[in-house]
Design a protein around this motif. Sequence first.
Motif, short mmCIF file in Angstrom:
data_model
loop_
_atom_site.label_atom_id
_atom_site.label_comp_id
_atom_site.label_asym_id
_atom_site.label_seq_id
_atom_site.Cartn_x
_atom_site.Cartn_y
_atom_site.Cartn_z
N GLY A 190 0.81 -0.94 0.12
CA GLY A 190 -0.05 -0.04 0.05
C GLY A 190 0.80 0.98 0.10
O GLY A 190 0.48 2.24 -0.57
N ALA A 191 2.04 1.06 0.73
CA ALA A 191 2.83 2.48 0.64
C ALA A 191 3.71 2.57 -0.59
O ALA A 191 4.53 3.55 -0.76
N GLY A 192 3.59 1.51 -1.44
CA GLY A 192 4.53 1.44 -2.63
C GLY A 192 5.91 1.37 -2.31
O GLY A 192 6.67 1.95 -3.32
N SER A 193 6.04 0.77 -1.55
CA SER A 193 7.60 0.69 -0.94
C SER A 193 7.97 -0.81 -1.41
O SER A 193 8.30 -1.62 -0.83
N GLU A 194 9.03 -0.51 -2.43
CA GLU A 194 9.87 -1.86 -3.08
C GLU A 194 10.65 -2.46 -2.15
O GLU A 194 10.66 -3.81 -2.00
N GLY A 195 11.33 -1.55 -1.50
CA GLY A 195 12.22 -2.37 -0.43
C GLY A 195 11.51 -3.10 0.70
O GLY A 195 12.11 -4.01 1.12
N ALA A 196 10.47 -2.57 1.26
CA ALA A 196 9.90 -3.19 2.41
C ALA A 196 9.20 -4.50 1.75
O ALA A 196 9.01 -5.35 2.39
N VAL A 197 8.60 -4.22 0.37
CA VAL A 197 8.08 -5.62 -0.19
C VAL A 197 8.97 -6.72 -0.13
O VAL A 197 8.83 -7.83 0.28
N HIS A 198 10.01 -6.33 -0.63
CA HIS A 198 11.34 -7.11 -0.94
C HIS A 198 11.47 -7.81 0.84
O HIS A 198 11.68 -9.12 0.96
N SER A 199 11.84 -7.06 1.51
CA SER A 199 12.07 -7.24 2.93
C SER A 199 10.97 -8.30 3.71
O SER A 199 11.50 -9.26 4.17
N ILE A 233 -5.37 -5.17 -5.92
CA ILE A 233 -6.08 -4.78 -7.07
C ILE A 233 -7.23 -3.87 -6.71
O ILE A 233 -7.24 -2.69 -7.43
N GLY A 234 -8.07 -4.21 -5.66
CA GLY A 234 -9.21 -3.35 -5.63
C GLY A 234 -9.21 -2.01 -4.94
O GLY A 234 -9.38 -0.93 -5.41
N PRO A 235 -8.37 -2.09 -3.76
CA PRO A 235 -8.10 -0.66 -3.03
C PRO A 235 -7.03 0.01 -3.79
O PRO A 235 -7.13 1.26 -3.65
N LEU A 236 -5.99 -0.55 -4.52
CA LEU A 236 -4.95 0.15 -4.74
C LEU A 236 -4.81 0.34 -6.30
O LEU A 236 -3.87 1.09 -6.83
N GLY A 237 -5.50 -0.58 -7.10
CA GLY A 237 -5.24 -0.41 -8.49
C GLY A 237 -4.36 -1.54 -9.03
O GLY A 237 -3.33 -1.95 -8.50
N LEU A 238 -4.71 -1.86 -10.32
CA LEU A 238 -3.95 -2.93 -11.06
C LEU A 238 -2.43 -2.55 -11.28
O LEU A 238 -1.54 -3.48 -10.88
N PRO A 239 -2.08 -1.36 -11.56
CA PRO A 239 -0.48 -1.23 -11.76
C PRO A 239 0.11 -1.39 -10.29
O PRO A 239 1.43 -2.09 -10.38
N ARG A 240 -0.52 -0.82 -9.27
CA ARG A 240 0.42 -1.00 -7.93
C ARG A 240 0.36 -2.56 -7.59
O ARG A 240 1.47 -3.17 -7.10
N ALA A 241 -0.81 -3.04 -7.84
CA ALA A 241 -0.48 -4.50 -7.44
C ALA A 241 0.28 -5.57 -8.22
O ALA A 241 1.03 -6.26 -7.92
N VAL A 242 0.34 -5.28 -9.58
CA VAL A 242 1.18 -5.98 -10.44
C VAL A 242 2.78 -5.53 -10.15
O VAL A 242 3.62 -6.34 -9.96
N ALA A 243 2.83 -4.19 -9.92
CA ALA A 243 4.39 -3.81 -9.47
C ALA A 243 4.63 -4.71 -8.18
O ALA A 243 5.96 -5.21 -7.88
N ALA A 244 3.70 -4.54 -7.04
CA ALA A 244 4.09 -5.61 -5.94
C ALA A 244 4.34 -7.14 -6.02
O ALA A 244 5.20 -7.42 -5.54
N LYS A 245 3.42 -7.54 -6.97
CA LYS A 245 3.77 -9.02 -7.49
C LYS A 245 5.06 -9.13 -8.09
O LYS A 245 5.97 -10.23 -7.59
N THR A 246 5.51 -8.28 -8.92
CA THR A 246 6.79 -8.31 -9.67
C THR A 246 7.92 -8.40 -8.34
O THR A 246 9.01 -9.06 -8.39
N TRP A 247 7.81 -7.30 -7.36
CA TRP A 247 8.67 -7.16 -6.34
C TRP A 247 8.91 -8.44 -5.36
O TRP A 247 9.81 -8.94 -5.00
N ILE A 248 7.65 -9.12 -5.14
CA ILE A 248 7.62 -10.55 -4.46
C ILE A 248 8.23 -11.61 -5.36
O ILE A 248 9.19 -12.22 -4.69
N GLU A 249 8.15 -11.26 -6.57
CA GLU A 249 8.78 -12.64 -7.46
C GLU A 249 10.05 -12.29 -7.50
O GLU A 249 11.09 -13.03 -7.76
#
Length: 105
Positions: A51-60, A83-99
């Motif tokens: 939700g914060a859009g923090s790539e580093g925190a998602v990685h951590s 996807i619902g609350p934040l939108g598809l672009p933010r969710a897809v970015a997060a998925k890639t950071w997780i991956e």
Amino acid sequence: MSASLPGAAGDLATEHPDVWKAYAALGKACAEAGTMTERERRLVKLALAIGAGSEGAVHSHSRRARAQGIDEAALVQVALLAIGPLGLPRAVAAKTWIEDEDAKR
């Protein structure tokens, strides 16, 4: 202390150990303030990082979740739930950071 912490967090812990110690104590107190399990807390922290859009925190939080035995499917589901609350672009970015973290293993 910094040997177990990557990047800037490790640098901060080394340069300002008292600040890091206080920060860690606050985190521990917050974690113990309720009834959530360790697994639930980790998934919530991942969601907050997304939700914060923090790539580093998602990685951590992805790394730490895997270390706790949380499977990839649960982590990806957190990204999909965004996807619902934040939108598809933010969710897809997060998925890639997780991956990203999965690819490093």
